[in-house]
Scaffold this motif. Structure first.
Motif, PDB file in Angstrom:
ATOM      1  N   TYR A 100       0.874  -1.166   0.000  1.00  0.00           N
ATOM      2  CA  TYR A 100       0.000   0.000   0.000  1.00  0.00           C
ATOM      3  C   TYR A 100       0.913   1.218   0.000  1.00  0.00           C
ATOM      4  O   TYR A 100       1.960   1.218   0.648  1.00  0.00           O
ATOM      5  CB  TYR A 100      -0.885   0.026   1.251  1.00  0.00           C
TER       6      TYR A 100
ATOM      7  N   PHE B 161       1.284   5.630   0.206  1.00  0.00           N
ATOM      8  CA  PHE B 161       0.667   6.810   0.790  1.00  0.00           C
ATOM      9  C   PHE B 161       1.527   8.053   0.531  1.00  0.00           C
ATOM     10  O   PHE B 161       2.758   7.959   0.426  1.00  0.00           O
ATOM     11  CB  PHE B 161       0.536   6.661   2.315  1.00  0.00           C
TER      12      PHE B 161
ATOM     13  N   LEU C  60      -4.360   1.611  -2.593  1.00  0.00           N
ATOM     14  CA  LEU C  60      -4.496   0.281  -1.997  1.00  0.00           C
ATOM     15  C   LEU C  60      -4.564  -0.781  -3.085  1.00  0.00           C
ATOM     16  O   LEU C  60      -3.919  -1.834  -2.992  1.00  0.00           O
ATOM     17  CB  LEU C  60      -5.749   0.209  -1.112  1.00  0.00           C
TER      18      LEU C  60
ATOM     19  N   THR D 111       1.022  -6.730   6.745  1.00  0.00           N
ATOM     20  CA  THR D 111       1.787  -6.262   7.903  1.00  0.00           C
ATOM     21  C   THR D 111       1.104  -5.029   8.479  1.00  0.00           C
ATOM     22  O   THR D 111       0.173  -4.489   7.896  1.00  0.00           O
ATOM     23  CB  THR D 111       3.230  -5.911   7.540  1.00  0.00           C
ATOM     24  N   TYR D 112       1.601  -4.577   9.585  1.00  0.00           N
ATOM     25  CA  TYR D 112       1.089  -3.364  10.209  1.00  0.00           C
ATOM     26  C   TYR D 112       2.182  -2.312  10.331  1.00  0.00           C
ATOM     27  O   TYR D 112       2.047  -1.367  11.086  1.00  0.00           O
ATOM     28  CB  TYR D 112       0.517  -3.690  11.586  1.00  0.00           C
ATOM     29  N   LYS D 113       3.257  -2.489   9.567  1.00  0.00           N
ATOM     30  CA  LYS D 113       4.375  -1.556   9.643  1.00  0.00           C
ATOM     31  C   LYS D 113       4.339  -0.553   8.512  1.00  0.00           C
ATOM     32  O   LYS D 113       3.883  -0.856   7.416  1.00  0.00           O
ATOM     33  CB  LYS D 113       5.702  -2.326   9.574  1.00  0.00           C
ATOM     34  N   TYR D 114       4.827   0.639   8.813  1.00  0.00           N
ATOM     35  CA  TYR D 114       4.993   1.675   7.805  1.00  0.00           C
ATOM     36  C   TYR D 114       6.476   1.973   7.655  1.00  0.00           C
ATOM     37  O   TYR D 114       7.215   2.007   8.635  1.00  0.00           O
ATOM     38  CB  TYR D 114       4.317   2.979   8.236  1.00  0.00           C
ATOM     39  N   ILE D 115       6.870   2.260   6.421  1.00  0.00           N
ATOM     40  CA  ILE D 115       8.187   2.826   6.153  1.00  0.00           C
ATOM     41  C   ILE D 115       7.974   4.152   5.432  1.00  0.00           C
ATOM     42  O   ILE D 115       7.289   4.206   4.405  1.00  0.00           O
ATOM     43  CB  ILE D 115       9.040   1.902   5.273  1.00  0.00           C
ATOM     44  N   PHE D 116       8.540   5.201   5.996  1.00  0.00           N
ATOM     45  CA  PHE D 116       8.421   6.529   5.399  1.00  0.00           C
ATOM     46  C   PHE D 116       9.706   6.891   4.669  1.00  0.00           C
ATOM     47  O   PHE D 116      10.807   6.465   5.050  1.00  0.00           O
ATOM     48  CB  PHE D 116       8.178   7.586   6.479  1.00  0.00           C
TER      49      PHE D 116
ATOM     50  N   SER E  92       3.494   0.450   3.038  1.00  0.00           N
ATOM     51  CA  SER E  92       3.215  -0.609   3.990  1.00  0.00           C
ATOM     52  C   SER E  92       2.991  -1.886   3.206  1.00  0.00           C
ATOM     53  O   SER E  92       2.176  -1.915   2.280  1.00  0.00           O
ATOM     54  CB  SER E  92       1.980  -0.274   4.828  1.00  0.00           C
TER      55      SER E  92
END
Lengths: 113, 113
Positions: free
Chosen positions: B32, B34, B51, B98-103, B94
Protein backbone atom coordinates in the motif's frame (compact mmCIF):
# COMPACT_ATOMS: atom_id res chain seq x y z
CA UNK A 1 -13.52 17.08 18.10
CA UNK A 2 -11.80 13.96 16.80
CA UNK A 3 -8.14 14.18 17.69
CA UNK A 4 -4.93 12.61 18.89
CA UNK A 5 -3.38 14.37 21.85
CA UNK A 6 0.16 14.11 23.15
CA UNK A 7 1.67 15.33 26.38
CA UNK A 8 3.95 16.99 27.03
CA UNK A 9 4.49 18.99 23.84
CA UNK A 10 8.00 19.99 24.87
CA UNK A 11 10.34 18.26 27.28
CA UNK A 12 13.96 18.82 28.26
CA UNK A 13 15.44 16.15 30.46
CA UNK A 14 18.76 14.65 31.49
CA UNK A 15 20.37 11.37 30.54
CA UNK A 16 19.02 8.41 32.47
CA UNK A 17 15.92 10.02 33.94
CA UNK A 18 12.89 7.90 33.07
CA UNK A 19 10.10 9.65 31.22
CA UNK A 20 6.74 8.89 29.67
CA UNK A 21 5.10 10.63 26.75
CA UNK A 22 1.36 10.09 26.72
CA UNK A 23 -0.82 9.64 23.65
CA UNK A 24 -4.58 9.51 23.65
CA UNK A 25 -7.18 9.30 20.85
CA UNK A 26 -10.94 9.81 21.05
CA UNK A 27 -11.90 8.09 17.79
CA UNK A 28 -12.15 4.49 19.05
CA UNK A 29 -9.29 3.53 16.76
CA UNK A 30 -7.76 0.08 17.03
CA UNK A 31 -4.35 0.90 15.53
CA UNK A 32 -1.88 3.25 17.20
CA UNK A 33 1.74 3.97 16.45
CA UNK A 34 4.76 5.99 17.56
CA UNK A 35 7.25 7.66 15.24
CA UNK A 36 10.33 9.75 15.64
CA UNK A 37 11.23 12.45 13.13
CA UNK A 38 14.85 13.48 12.63
CA UNK A 39 16.29 15.87 10.00
CA UNK A 40 17.30 14.02 6.88
CA UNK A 41 15.87 10.74 8.14
CA UNK A 42 12.15 11.38 7.80
CA UNK A 43 9.79 9.49 10.08
CA UNK A 44 10.77 6.16 11.53
CA UNK A 45 8.31 3.87 13.24
CA UNK A 46 9.20 2.95 16.81
CA UNK A 47 6.33 0.71 17.95
CA UNK A 48 2.79 0.04 16.87
CA UNK A 49 -0.26 -1.56 18.39
CA UNK A 50 -3.01 -3.39 16.52
CA UNK A 51 -5.34 -3.44 19.52
CA UNK A 52 -5.41 -3.58 23.31
CA UNK A 53 -2.55 -5.68 24.67
CA UNK A 54 -1.16 -6.25 21.13
CA UNK A 55 2.03 -4.37 20.31
CA UNK A 56 4.98 -4.93 18.00
CA UNK A 57 8.28 -3.37 17.09
CA UNK A 58 8.75 -0.94 14.28
CA UNK A 59 12.09 -0.13 12.72
CA UNK A 60 13.74 1.65 15.65
CA UNK A 61 12.43 0.17 18.94
CA UNK A 62 15.71 0.14 20.88
CA UNK A 63 15.56 2.21 24.04
CA UNK A 64 11.76 2.52 24.04
CA UNK A 65 8.85 0.68 25.62
CA UNK A 66 5.13 0.92 25.05
CA UNK A 67 1.97 -0.46 26.56
CA UNK A 68 -1.64 -0.64 25.40
CA UNK A 69 -3.85 -1.33 28.37
CA UNK A 70 -6.75 0.76 27.11
CA UNK A 71 -7.90 1.30 23.57
CA UNK A 72 -7.58 5.09 23.70
CA UNK A 73 -4.09 5.34 25.28
CA UNK A 74 -0.66 4.35 23.98
CA UNK A 75 2.14 5.81 26.13
CA UNK A 76 5.77 5.82 25.04
CA UNK A 77 8.27 5.10 27.81
CA UNK A 78 11.95 5.93 27.79
CA UNK A 79 13.38 4.14 30.81
CA UNK A 80 16.90 5.56 30.49
CA UNK A 81 16.93 8.32 27.90
CA UNK A 82 20.13 9.11 26.06
CA UNK A 83 21.09 12.14 23.93
CA UNK A 84 20.57 10.16 20.70
CA UNK A 85 16.87 10.00 21.59
CA UNK A 86 16.61 13.76 21.20
CA UNK A 87 13.98 14.03 18.50
CA UNK A 88 10.46 15.05 17.51
CA UNK A 89 7.99 12.31 18.39
CA UNK A 90 4.60 11.73 16.82
CA UNK A 91 1.78 9.48 17.88
CA UNK A 92 -0.77 8.38 15.28
CA UNK A 93 -3.92 6.29 15.17
CA UNK A 94 -6.13 4.71 12.53
CA UNK A 95 -9.37 2.77 12.54
CA UNK A 96 -7.69 -0.56 11.76
CA UNK A 97 -4.34 -1.48 10.29
CA UNK A 98 -2.58 0.20 7.43
CA UNK A 99 -5.36 0.49 4.86
CA UNK A 100 -6.96 3.29 6.83
CA UNK A 101 -5.85 6.90 7.18
CA UNK A 102 -3.51 7.63 10.07
CA UNK A 103 -4.34 10.66 12.20
CA UNK A 104 -1.31 12.28 13.75
CA UNK A 105 -0.90 14.09 17.02
CA UNK A 106 0.79 17.51 17.23
CA UNK A 107 4.19 16.11 18.21
CA UNK A 108 6.42 16.12 21.28
CA UNK A 109 9.82 17.73 21.05
CA UNK A 110 12.19 15.91 23.37
CA UNK A 111 15.69 17.08 24.26
CA UNK A 112 17.96 14.82 26.30
CA UNK A 113 21.09 16.49 27.68
CA UNK B 1 13.12 -5.51 3.15
CA UNK B 2 10.92 -2.67 2.09
CA UNK B 3 12.36 0.80 1.62
CA UNK B 4 11.26 4.16 0.29
CA UNK B 5 13.40 6.67 -1.60
CA UNK B 6 12.49 10.28 -2.13
CA UNK B 7 15.26 11.52 -4.38
CA UNK B 8 14.57 15.24 -4.04
CA UNK B 9 15.12 16.72 -0.62
CA UNK B 10 13.98 20.17 -1.76
CA UNK B 11 11.91 21.33 -4.72
CA UNK B 12 11.45 25.04 -5.42
CA UNK B 13 8.72 25.94 -7.88
CA UNK B 14 6.95 29.12 -8.90
CA UNK B 15 3.32 29.67 -8.05
CA UNK B 16 0.87 28.28 -10.63
CA UNK B 17 3.56 26.02 -12.14
CA UNK B 18 3.17 22.22 -12.15
CA UNK B 19 5.15 20.07 -9.75
CA UNK B 20 6.11 16.41 -9.44
CA UNK B 21 7.57 14.93 -6.27
CA UNK B 22 9.21 11.60 -6.84
CA UNK B 23 8.91 8.46 -4.75
CA UNK B 24 10.37 5.03 -5.43
CA UNK B 25 9.96 1.99 -3.23
CA UNK B 26 11.45 -1.43 -2.87
CA UNK B 27 9.49 -4.47 -1.77
CA UNK B 28 9.19 -8.13 -2.68
CA UNK B 29 5.46 -8.26 -1.97
CA UNK B 30 2.38 -6.18 -2.68
CA UNK B 31 2.28 -2.81 -0.99
CA UNK B 32 0.00 0.00 0.00
CA UNK B 33 1.33 3.46 -0.83
CA UNK B 34 0.67 6.81 0.79
CA UNK B 35 1.53 10.47 0.52
CA UNK B 36 1.38 12.64 3.63
CA UNK B 37 1.89 16.39 3.98
CA UNK B 38 3.37 18.19 6.97
CA UNK B 39 2.81 21.92 7.31
CA UNK B 40 5.23 23.84 9.55
CA UNK B 41 4.95 22.92 13.23
CA UNK B 42 2.14 20.45 12.64
CA UNK B 43 1.58 16.73 12.49
CA UNK B 44 1.15 14.85 9.24
CA UNK B 45 -2.03 14.74 7.19
CA UNK B 46 -2.96 12.17 4.56
CA UNK B 47 -3.03 13.50 0.98
CA UNK B 48 -3.88 10.27 -0.82
CA UNK B 49 -3.36 6.53 -0.79
CA UNK B 50 -3.16 3.63 -3.19
CA UNK B 51 -4.50 0.28 -2.00
CA UNK B 52 -5.51 -1.45 -5.23
CA UNK B 53 -7.41 -0.86 -8.47
CA UNK B 54 -6.93 2.22 -10.61
CA UNK B 55 -3.31 3.29 -10.69
CA UNK B 56 -4.18 6.99 -10.80
CA UNK B 57 -5.20 8.19 -7.37
CA UNK B 58 -6.69 11.59 -6.64
CA UNK B 59 -6.32 13.21 -3.25
CA UNK B 60 -7.07 16.39 -1.42
CA UNK B 61 -6.01 19.90 -2.44
CA UNK B 62 -5.77 18.98 -6.13
CA UNK B 63 -2.95 16.45 -5.75
CA UNK B 64 -2.80 13.15 -7.59
CA UNK B 65 -0.35 10.27 -7.79
CA UNK B 66 0.22 7.40 -10.17
CA UNK B 67 1.25 3.92 -9.09
CA UNK B 68 3.69 2.33 -11.52
CA UNK B 69 4.35 -1.25 -10.54
CA UNK B 70 7.02 -1.94 -13.16
CA UNK B 71 9.04 1.08 -12.09
CA UNK B 72 8.09 0.71 -8.40
CA UNK B 73 7.21 4.37 -8.26
CA UNK B 74 4.43 6.48 -6.80
CA UNK B 75 5.11 10.06 -7.90
CA UNK B 76 2.97 12.91 -6.61
CA UNK B 77 1.80 15.63 -8.99
CA UNK B 78 -0.14 18.85 -8.98
CA UNK B 79 -0.84 20.80 -12.18
CA UNK B 80 -0.74 24.25 -10.58
CA UNK B 81 0.70 24.92 -7.14
CA UNK B 82 -0.23 27.63 -4.69
CA UNK B 83 1.82 29.39 -2.04
CA UNK B 84 -0.16 27.45 0.59
CA UNK B 85 1.24 24.16 -0.78
CA UNK B 86 4.60 25.03 0.76
CA UNK B 87 5.20 22.12 3.13
CA UNK B 88 7.12 18.89 3.54
CA UNK B 89 5.78 15.85 1.73
CA UNK B 90 6.37 12.27 2.79
CA UNK B 91 5.90 9.11 0.79
CA UNK B 92 5.18 5.96 2.81
CA UNK B 93 4.74 2.27 2.10
CA UNK B 94 3.22 -0.61 3.99
CA UNK B 95 3.52 -4.20 2.87
CA UNK B 96 0.20 -6.00 2.63
CA UNK B 97 -0.38 -8.32 5.55
CA UNK B 98 1.79 -6.26 7.90
CA UNK B 99 1.09 -3.36 10.21
CA UNK B 100 4.37 -1.56 9.64
CA UNK B 101 4.99 1.68 7.81
CA UNK B 102 8.19 2.83 6.15
CA UNK B 103 8.42 6.53 5.40
CA UNK B 104 10.72 8.30 2.99
CA UNK B 105 13.02 11.08 4.10
CA UNK B 106 10.68 13.77 2.85
CA UNK B 107 10.69 16.45 0.15
CA UNK B 108 10.41 20.12 1.06
CA UNK B 109 8.25 21.89 -1.50
CA UNK B 110 8.78 25.64 -1.56
CA UNK B 111 6.37 27.60 -3.71
CA UNK B 112 7.75 30.96 -4.82
CA UNK B 113 5.69 34.03 -5.65
Amino acid sequence: EAQVTQNPRYLITVTGKKLTVTCSQNMNHEYMSWYRQDPGLGLRQIYYSMNVEVTDKGDVPEGYKVSRKEKRNFPLILESPSPNQTSLYFCASSLKGTTYEQYFGPGTRLTVT
Amino acid sequence: AQSVTQLDSQVPVFEEAPVELRCNYSSSVSVYLFWYVQYPNQGLQLLLKYLSGSTLVKGINGFEAEFNKSQTSFHLRKPSVHISDTAEYFCAVSETGTYKYIFGTGTRLKVLA
